[in-house]
Design a protein around this motif. Structure first.
Motif, PDB file in Angstrom:
ATOM      1  N   MET A  19      -0.968   0.124 -34.210  1.00  0.00           N
ATOM      2  CA  MET A  19      -1.784   1.425 -33.562  1.00  0.00           C
ATOM      3  C   MET A  19      -2.917   1.652 -34.235  1.00  0.00           C
ATOM      4  SD  MET A  19      -0.685   4.708 -32.404  1.00  0.00           S
ATOM      5  CE  MET A  19       1.334   4.477 -32.542  1.00  0.00           C
ATOM      6  N   MET A  20      -3.267   1.156 -35.012  1.00  0.00           N
ATOM      7  CA  MET A  20      -4.873   1.417 -35.469  1.00  0.00           C
ATOM      8  C   MET A  20      -6.079   0.602 -34.704  1.00  0.00           C
ATOM      9  SD  MET A  20      -7.028   2.705 -38.014  1.00  0.00           S
ATOM     10  CE  MET A  20      -6.391   3.268 -39.204  1.00  0.00           C
ATOM     11  N   GLN A  21      -5.143  -0.655 -34.262  1.00  0.00           N
ATOM     12  CA  GLN A  21      -6.000  -0.739 -33.523  1.00  0.00           C
ATOM     13  C   GLN A  21      -5.945  -0.041 -31.576  1.00  0.00           C
ATOM     14  OE1 GLN A  21      -3.936  -4.869 -32.889  1.00  0.00           O
ATOM     15  NE2 GLN A  21      -5.689  -6.397 -33.451  1.00  0.00           N
ATOM     16  N   PHE A  22      -4.882   0.123 -31.683  1.00  0.00           N
ATOM     17  CA  PHE A  22      -4.818   0.838 -30.426  1.00  0.00           C
ATOM     18  C   PHE A  22      -5.558   2.259 -30.634  1.00  0.00           C
ATOM     19  CE2 PHE A  22      -3.216   4.996 -29.003  1.00  0.00           C
ATOM     20  CZ  PHE A  22      -2.586   4.613 -27.453  1.00  0.00           C
ATOM     21  N   ALA A  23      -5.885   3.319 -31.452  1.00  0.00           N
ATOM     22  CA  ALA A  23      -6.536   4.434 -31.509  1.00  0.00           C
ATOM     23  C   ALA A  23      -7.583   4.157 -31.878  1.00  0.00           C
ATOM     24  CB  ALA A  23      -6.643   4.566 -33.138  1.00  0.00           C
ATOM     25  N   LEU A  24      -8.608   2.868 -32.718  1.00  0.00           N
ATOM     26  CA  LEU A  24      -9.578   2.078 -31.833  1.00  0.00           C
ATOM     27  C   LEU A  24     -10.317   1.826 -30.981  1.00  0.00           C
ATOM     28  CD1 LEU A  24      -9.870  -0.342 -35.070  1.00  0.00           C
ATOM     29  CD2 LEU A  24     -11.357   2.249 -34.937  1.00  0.00           C
ATOM     30  N   ALA A  25      -9.096   0.818 -30.034  1.00  0.00           N
ATOM     31  CA  ALA A  25      -9.571   1.316 -28.597  1.00  0.00           C
ATOM     32  C   ALA A  25      -9.811   2.137 -28.044  1.00  0.00           C
ATOM     33  CB  ALA A  25      -8.335   0.153 -27.911  1.00  0.00           C
ATOM     34  N   VAL A  26      -9.163   3.118 -28.264  1.00  0.00           N
ATOM     35  CA  VAL A  26      -9.333   4.393 -27.124  1.00  0.00           C
ATOM     36  C   VAL A  26     -10.930   5.086 -28.207  1.00  0.00           C
ATOM     37  CG1 VAL A  26      -8.302   7.179 -27.510  1.00  0.00           C
ATOM     38  CG2 VAL A  26      -6.623   5.057 -27.617  1.00  0.00           C
ATOM     39  N   LEU A  27     -11.143   5.144 -28.996  1.00  0.00           N
ATOM     40  CA  LEU A  27     -12.540   5.444 -29.481  1.00  0.00           C
ATOM     41  C   LEU A  27     -13.179   4.964 -28.531  1.00  0.00           C
ATOM     42  CD1 LEU A  27     -11.375   6.504 -33.465  1.00  0.00           C
ATOM     43  CD2 LEU A  27     -12.485   8.312 -31.819  1.00  0.00           C
ATOM     44  N   ALA A  28     -13.629   3.555 -28.962  1.00  0.00           N
ATOM     45  CA  ALA A  28     -13.904   2.817 -28.446  1.00  0.00           C
ATOM     46  C   ALA A  28     -14.304   2.871 -26.689  1.00  0.00           C
ATOM     47  CB  ALA A  28     -13.923   1.183 -28.713  1.00  0.00           C
ATOM     48  N   ALA A  29     -13.791   3.139 -25.923  1.00  0.00           N
ATOM     49  CA  ALA A  29     -13.319   3.580 -24.209  1.00  0.00           C
ATOM     50  C   ALA A  29     -14.280   4.731 -24.470  1.00  0.00           C
ATOM     51  CB  ALA A  29     -12.630   4.865 -23.826  1.00  0.00           C
ATOM     52  N   ALA A  30     -15.154   5.784 -25.806  1.00  0.00           N
ATOM     53  CA  ALA A  30     -16.265   6.641 -25.366  1.00  0.00           C
ATOM     54  C   ALA A  30     -17.688   5.569 -25.203  1.00  0.00           C
ATOM     55  CB  ALA A  30     -16.286   7.780 -25.961  1.00  0.00           C
ATOM     56  N   CYS A  31     -17.397   4.877 -25.614  1.00  0.00           N
ATOM     57  CA  CYS A  31     -19.013   4.209 -25.699  1.00  0.00           C
ATOM     58  C   CYS A  31     -18.924   3.022 -24.984  1.00  0.00           C
ATOM     59  CB  CYS A  31     -19.193   3.548 -27.745  1.00  0.00           C
ATOM     60  SG  CYS A  31     -18.682   4.612 -28.097  1.00  0.00           S
ATOM     61  N   ALA A  32     -19.562   2.393 -23.705  1.00  0.00           N
ATOM     62  CA  ALA A  32     -19.943   1.546 -23.039  1.00  0.00           C
ATOM     63  C   ALA A  32     -19.981   0.606 -24.027  1.00  0.00           C
ATOM     64  CB  ALA A  32     -20.559   1.920 -21.553  1.00  0.00           C
ATOM     65  N   GLY A  33     -19.745  -0.624 -23.461  1.00  0.00           N
ATOM     66  CA  GLY A  33     -20.845  -1.965 -23.829  1.00  0.00           C
ATOM     67  C   GLY A  33     -19.427  -3.470 -23.625  1.00  0.00           C
ATOM     68  N   THR A  34     -20.088  -4.037 -23.110  1.00  0.00           N
ATOM     69  CA  THR A  34     -18.848  -5.642 -22.713  1.00  0.00           C
ATOM     70  C   THR A  34     -18.625  -6.479 -23.635  1.00  0.00           C
ATOM     71  OG1 THR A  34     -20.873  -6.622 -22.438  1.00  0.00           O
ATOM     72  CG2 THR A  34     -20.986  -5.881 -20.777  1.00  0.00           C
ATOM     73  N   ASP A  35     -18.723  -5.646 -25.097  1.00  0.00           N
ATOM     74  CA  ASP A  35     -18.167  -6.774 -26.392  1.00  0.00           C
ATOM     75  C   ASP A  35     -17.173  -5.296 -27.042  1.00  0.00           C
ATOM     76  OD1 ASP A  35     -19.666  -4.393 -27.195  1.00  0.00           O
ATOM     77  OD2 ASP A  35     -19.549  -5.266 -29.315  1.00  0.00           O
ATOM     78  N   VAL A  36     -17.248  -4.183 -25.835  1.00  0.00           N
ATOM     79  CA  VAL A  36     -15.732  -3.557 -26.370  1.00  0.00           C
ATOM     80  C   VAL A  36     -14.795  -3.588 -24.961  1.00  0.00           C
ATOM     81  CG1 VAL A  36     -14.726  -0.809 -26.405  1.00  0.00           C
ATOM     82  CG2 VAL A  36     -17.042  -1.745 -27.507  1.00  0.00           C
ATOM     83  N   ILE A  37     -15.450  -4.380 -24.713  1.00  0.00           N
ATOM     84  CA  ILE A  37     -14.257  -4.130 -22.603  1.00  0.00           C
ATOM     85  C   ILE A  37     -13.205  -5.098 -22.759  1.00  0.00           C
ATOM     86  CG2 ILE A  37     -14.266  -4.657 -19.882  1.00  0.00           C
ATOM     87  CD1 ILE A  37     -17.291  -3.173 -20.274  1.00  0.00           C
ATOM     88  N   THR A  38     -13.803  -5.692 -23.484  1.00  0.00           N
ATOM     89  CA  THR A  38     -13.317  -7.306 -23.706  1.00  0.00           C
ATOM     90  C   THR A  38     -11.874  -7.080 -24.523  1.00  0.00           C
ATOM     91  OG1 THR A  38     -14.952  -9.159 -24.883  1.00  0.00           O
ATOM     92  CG2 THR A  38     -14.642  -9.207 -22.660  1.00  0.00           C
ATOM     93  N   ARG A  39     -12.189  -6.370 -25.979  1.00  0.00           N
ATOM     94  CA  ARG A  39     -11.409  -5.969 -27.070  1.00  0.00           C
ATOM     95  C   ARG A  39     -10.217  -5.339 -26.630  1.00  0.00           C
ATOM     96  NH1 ARG A  39     -15.651  -5.473 -32.079  1.00  0.00           N
ATOM     97  NH2 ARG A  39     -16.710  -8.266 -32.064  1.00  0.00           N
ATOM     98  N   ILE A  40     -10.793  -4.614 -25.835  1.00  0.00           N
ATOM     99  CA  ILE A  40      -9.569  -3.278 -25.012  1.00  0.00           C
ATOM    100  C   ILE A  40      -8.962  -4.135 -24.677  1.00  0.00           C
ATOM    101  CG2 ILE A  40      -8.916  -1.643 -24.065  1.00  0.00           C
ATOM    102  CD1 ILE A  40     -11.441  -0.539 -24.723  1.00  0.00           C
ATOM    103  N   ALA A  41      -9.219  -4.945 -23.625  1.00  0.00           N
ATOM    104  CA  ALA A  41      -8.480  -5.464 -22.810  1.00  0.00           C
ATOM    105  C   ALA A  41      -7.589  -6.965 -23.420  1.00  0.00           C
ATOM    106  CB  ALA A  41      -9.579  -6.805 -20.826  1.00  0.00           C
ATOM    107  N   SER A  42      -7.818  -7.180 -24.499  1.00  0.00           N
ATOM    108  CA  SER A  42      -6.774  -8.262 -24.898  1.00  0.00           C
ATOM    109  C   SER A  42      -5.533  -7.438 -25.477  1.00  0.00           C
ATOM    110  CB  SER A  42      -7.695  -8.902 -25.932  1.00  0.00           C
ATOM    111  OG  SER A  42      -8.503  -8.018 -26.554  1.00  0.00           O
ATOM    112  N   LEU A  43      -6.312  -6.211 -25.849  1.00  0.00           N
ATOM    113  CA  LEU A  43      -5.154  -5.397 -26.394  1.00  0.00           C
ATOM    114  C   LEU A  43      -3.937  -4.790 -25.435  1.00  0.00           C
ATOM    115  CD1 LEU A  43      -6.202  -2.680 -29.500  1.00  0.00           C
ATOM    116  CD2 LEU A  43      -4.903  -4.918 -29.312  1.00  0.00           C
ATOM    117  N   ALA A  44      -4.372  -4.811 -24.429  1.00  0.00           N
ATOM    118  CA  ALA A  44      -3.391  -4.282 -22.917  1.00  0.00           C
ATOM    119  C   ALA A  44      -2.751  -5.389 -23.268  1.00  0.00           C
ATOM    120  CB  ALA A  44      -4.216  -3.808 -22.373  1.00  0.00           C
ATOM    121  N   THR A  45      -3.223  -6.770 -23.361  1.00  0.00           N
ATOM    122  CA  THR A  45      -1.670  -8.263 -23.251  1.00  0.00           C
ATOM    123  C   THR A  45      -1.046  -7.655 -24.234  1.00  0.00           C
ATOM    124  OG1 THR A  45      -3.341  -9.144 -23.981  1.00  0.00           O
ATOM    125  CG2 THR A  45      -4.192  -9.231 -21.763  1.00  0.00           C
ATOM    126  N   VAL A  46      -0.992  -7.280 -25.412  1.00  0.00           N
ATOM    127  CA  VAL A  46      -0.158  -7.359 -26.094  1.00  0.00           C
ATOM    128  C   VAL A  46       1.121  -5.973 -25.587  1.00  0.00           C
ATOM    129  CG1 VAL A  46       0.390  -6.021 -28.575  1.00  0.00           C
ATOM    130  CG2 VAL A  46      -1.568  -7.130 -28.216  1.00  0.00           C
TER     131      VAL A  46
END
Length: 99
Positions: free
Chosen positions: A1-28
């Motif tokens: 759940m914490m990873q999900f919450a952090l991914a949502v927060l990170a969405a407000a901060c555009a950046g390529t390192d954040v994008i790949t991390r969020i995308a990998s969580l979506a596969t979970v």
């Protein structure tokens, strides 16, 4: 759940390192409402209008979808996406925080 919450927060901060991390969580959580929420977060982090529009279309089938949460239909697609992302995240994370 914490990873999900952090991914949502990170969405407000555009950046390529954040994008790949969020995308990998979506596969979970494939084929779940959470995956649709993360796809929207990933599109917002990438600041990709086409991907945001696609993700918005996907969230219509989300069980917690609230059409009013997208805000003004005349607003920029990024604004609509962020409004909806905030609403979806609050619905999922809120009960865990406040109960």
């Amino acid at each position: 759940m914490m990873q999900f919450a952090l991914a949502v927060l990170a969405a407000a901060c555009a950046g390529t390192d954040v994008i790949t991390r969020i995308a990998s969580l979506a596969t979970v959580w494939p084929e779940t409402p959470r995956a649709a929420t993360l796809a929207l977060a990933c599109a917002l982090a990438a600041d990709n209008e086409e991907a945001i529009a696609e993700a918005l279309e996907e969230t219509v089938s989300h069980p917690d979808y609230n059409p009013d949460a997208q805000g003004d239909p005349e607003a920029l697609v990024q604004s609509q996406g962020l409004s909806l992302l905030i609403d979806l995240a609050q619905r999922e994370i809120g009960p865990l925080v406040f109960h």
